[in-house]
Design a protein around this motif. Structure first.
Motif, short mmCIF file in Angstrom:
data_model
loop_
_atom_site.label_atom_id
_atom_site.label_comp_id
_atom_site.label_asym_id
_atom_site.label_seq_id
_atom_site.Cartn_x
_atom_site.Cartn_y
_atom_site.Cartn_z
N ASP A 261 46.28 26.30 34.84
CA ASP A 261 47.28 25.25 35.02
C ASP A 261 48.41 25.85 35.85
O ASP A 261 49.31 26.52 35.33
CB ASP A 261 47.80 24.76 33.66
N ARG A 288 53.06 21.11 37.89
CA ARG A 288 51.81 21.70 37.38
C ARG A 288 50.63 21.00 38.03
O ARG A 288 50.66 19.80 38.27
CB ARG A 288 51.68 21.52 35.86
N MET A 290 46.37 21.37 37.22
CA MET A 290 45.32 22.06 36.47
C MET A 290 44.03 22.04 37.28
O MET A 290 43.62 21.00 37.78
CB MET A 290 45.11 21.39 35.12
N SER A 313 49.97 30.73 36.02
CA SER A 313 49.09 29.82 35.30
C SER A 313 49.58 29.71 33.87
O SER A 313 49.61 30.71 33.14
CB SER A 313 47.63 30.28 35.32
N PRO A 316 46.65 25.95 29.74
CA PRO A 316 46.17 24.62 30.11
C PRO A 316 45.90 23.75 28.88
O PRO A 316 45.39 24.24 27.88
CB PRO A 316 44.88 24.91 30.87
N ASP A 317 46.26 22.49 28.98
CA ASP A 317 45.93 21.55 27.91
C ASP A 317 44.54 21.03 28.17
O ASP A 317 44.34 20.09 28.94
CB ASP A 317 46.95 20.41 27.88
#
Length: 503
Positions: A261, A288, A290, A313, A316-317
């Motif tokens: 991300d 952001r 991803m 980075s 990340p979701d």
């Protein structure tokens, strides 16, 4: 009875202690798997820029490139390792050609085992695609040729041998392929290769004590290898000298399985101007973006004289549960690349309000709707079979595919030959980074992505294209299917188990 009672008590205590130790061990492992290099990287190496591959024009007017896969030893900057590369020890040169040109690539396999070269994101005939049906024997040469006919875009190339893709890519076989097209580019964007228009190939690696690459998967990983060290264009801890007030980064996630991300450590905005298949209709201001393995993003960053922003980075979701997020990289943070702005910067024009016109495909005209469900290492419950055609598409038609992951483990979707548009995500309009042409898509668990593509260019009933998860461990384990494009009224043929090019 007393001795027996003592034995039972001692045994009970031992079991309790072992259980407690086990619980403590799991807790320790759970809490120690998160990786963060935020603020810890001393950026000491100038970012290597992959050279533009030399080319010639032959008597037939074809632009000819030469590539050779080879083993070597690469210096990452802080250590050296045994690696593979194209025309060198690691990674490969950037191929660049213009829409309308006929391209010929003479690929020589200098390894001691068979491999392939797949042109990721390219529209081209199936027999030139470089998938698992176009294997190239050790010592052999394969010379695919095709006409470039797609918008200006950032594509890439890498091996695609069935069951071995993860290892071949991880060892270093990858490179960029840039398509130029004046009609679908924006002259106001930074465009001087290696100066203000820079490839950023991001990978994660693990190293053994002797400095060589560790190809093993961490304990509890469900996605194969996950690295704790970031390399960019083959270098650890890199910095990029920036000489203009605006720089374009062509970011490629070339990792085997890690999801990034990307943003900046100071949370500055950047302009997202392009994704997999080319420029967007307009710049989108973001903090952001991803990228799952195989995805690309073109971003334009503004810098001020003398500053040093860091591309980072963030965790990340991925939409997974706590276990999957923890053990598959969802809580990791990495500092990736430092931008070093000069004390005096060249002025550059403001970004235009619009970039390119993206014609939208109409789902009302779709000839077919297909549904793909991803779970484990299977698509629709089936493992990859080189002899089975999973879908037959008629040339000249538009199709809607509904793609869904049914589990928390991360998956993504990549299709060969076509670029698609995302119609909606669970019925809702897609976010900006999914608004343009795409060939790779992260599948959030339990969400349905409706995509649309037109199969307009090439037909071959016997040679299939692939669609698959681009988490390479999953691909190798069978999370892949294949389709053929046929002329109207034609039926699918028989692909066979793959053709190896020898000699």
């Amino acid at each position: 009875m007393r001795p027996l009672r003592r034995v039972l008590i001692v045994a009970t205590v031992v079991v309790v202690l072992l259980c407690a130790a086990g619980v403590a061990g799991v807790a320790w492992m759970f809490n120690s798997t998160t990786v963060s290099t935020a603020g810890k990287i001393d950026f000491v190496r100038a970012l290597p820029v992959p050279p533009l591959a030399p080319s010639t024009v032959d008597a037939q007017g074809r632009r000819v490139f030469d590539l050779r896969a080879q083993a070597g030893r690469h210096d990452f900057g802080d250590r050296a390792a045994d690696t593979w590369g194209f025309n060198g020890a690691y990674l490969g040169p950037t191929l660049r050609a213009t829409r309308g040109e006929q391209v010929l690539v003479n690929f020589r396999n200098g390894l001691d085992e068979q491999t392939t070269v797949h042109w990721h994101g390219m529209r081209l005939p199936a027999r030139m695609d470089g998938g698992p049906h176009q294997m190239v024997a050790a010592g052999a040469t394969w010379s695919p040729t095709w006409k470039l006919d797609q918008p200006a875009s950032t594509l890439w190339y890498h091996p695609h041998p069935h069951g071995e893709t993860a290892a071949h890519v991880y060892r270093g076989l990858a490179g960029m392929f840039l398509v130029d097209d004046p009609a679908t580019s924006a002259p106001a964007l930074p465009h001087r290769y290696g100066v203000d228009d820079v490839p950023v190939i991001v990978q994660d690696k693990r190293f053994n004590g002797d400095g060589n690459l560790n190809e093993g998967a961490p304990m509890f990983s469900g996605v194969g290898v996950l690295g704790d060290t970031i390399v960019v264009n083959g270098a650890t801890a890199p910095y990029l000298d920036v000489t203009s007030e605006r720089v374009r980064l062509r970011v490629l996630n070339a990792s085997n399985s890690r999801v990034f991300d990307f943003g900046f450590a100071d949370d500055r905005e950047f302009a997202l101007v392009g994704t997999d298949g080319g420029l967007l209709d307009r710049p989108h201001r973001m903090t952001r973006v991803m990228l799952s393995p195989g995805e690309r993003a073109e971003i334009v960053v503004d810098v001020r004289p003398g500053e040093r922003p860091v591309l980072r980075s963030f965790p990340p979701d991925m939409g997974a549960d706590a276990w999957q997020e923890r053990f598959n990289g969802g809580e990791d943070t990495f500092d990736v690349l430092q931008l070093r702005a000069a004390d005096r910067l060249e002025e550059r024009p403001e970004l235009p309000a619009t970039l390119v016109d993206t014609p939208r495909l109409d789902p009302g005209g779709a000839a077919e709707t297909r549904r793909l469900t991803f779970a484990g290492t299977r698509i629709n419950g089936d493992a990859m079979d080189m002899d089975r055609i999973d879908a037959t598409v008629t040339k000249g038609t538009t199709e809607v595919w509904e793609v869904r992951s049914q589990e928390a483990l991360q998956h993504n979707f990549h299709i060969h030959d076509v670029q698609f548009q995302v119609l909606d995500v669970d019925g809702r309009q897609p976010p900006p980074h999914l608004s343009g042409w795409k060939d790779t898509l992260y599948l959030y668990p339990n969400r349905t992505f409706r995509i649309i593509a037109r199969f307009a260019d090439h037909a071959d009933p016997n040679t299939p294209y692939m669609y698959h998860c681009h988490i390479l461990f999953h691909e190798d384990e069978g999370m892949m299917g294949q389709f053929v494009v046929v002329e109207p009224g034609q039926r699918a043929g028989t692909p066979g188990g793959g053709h190896e090019h020898g000699g």
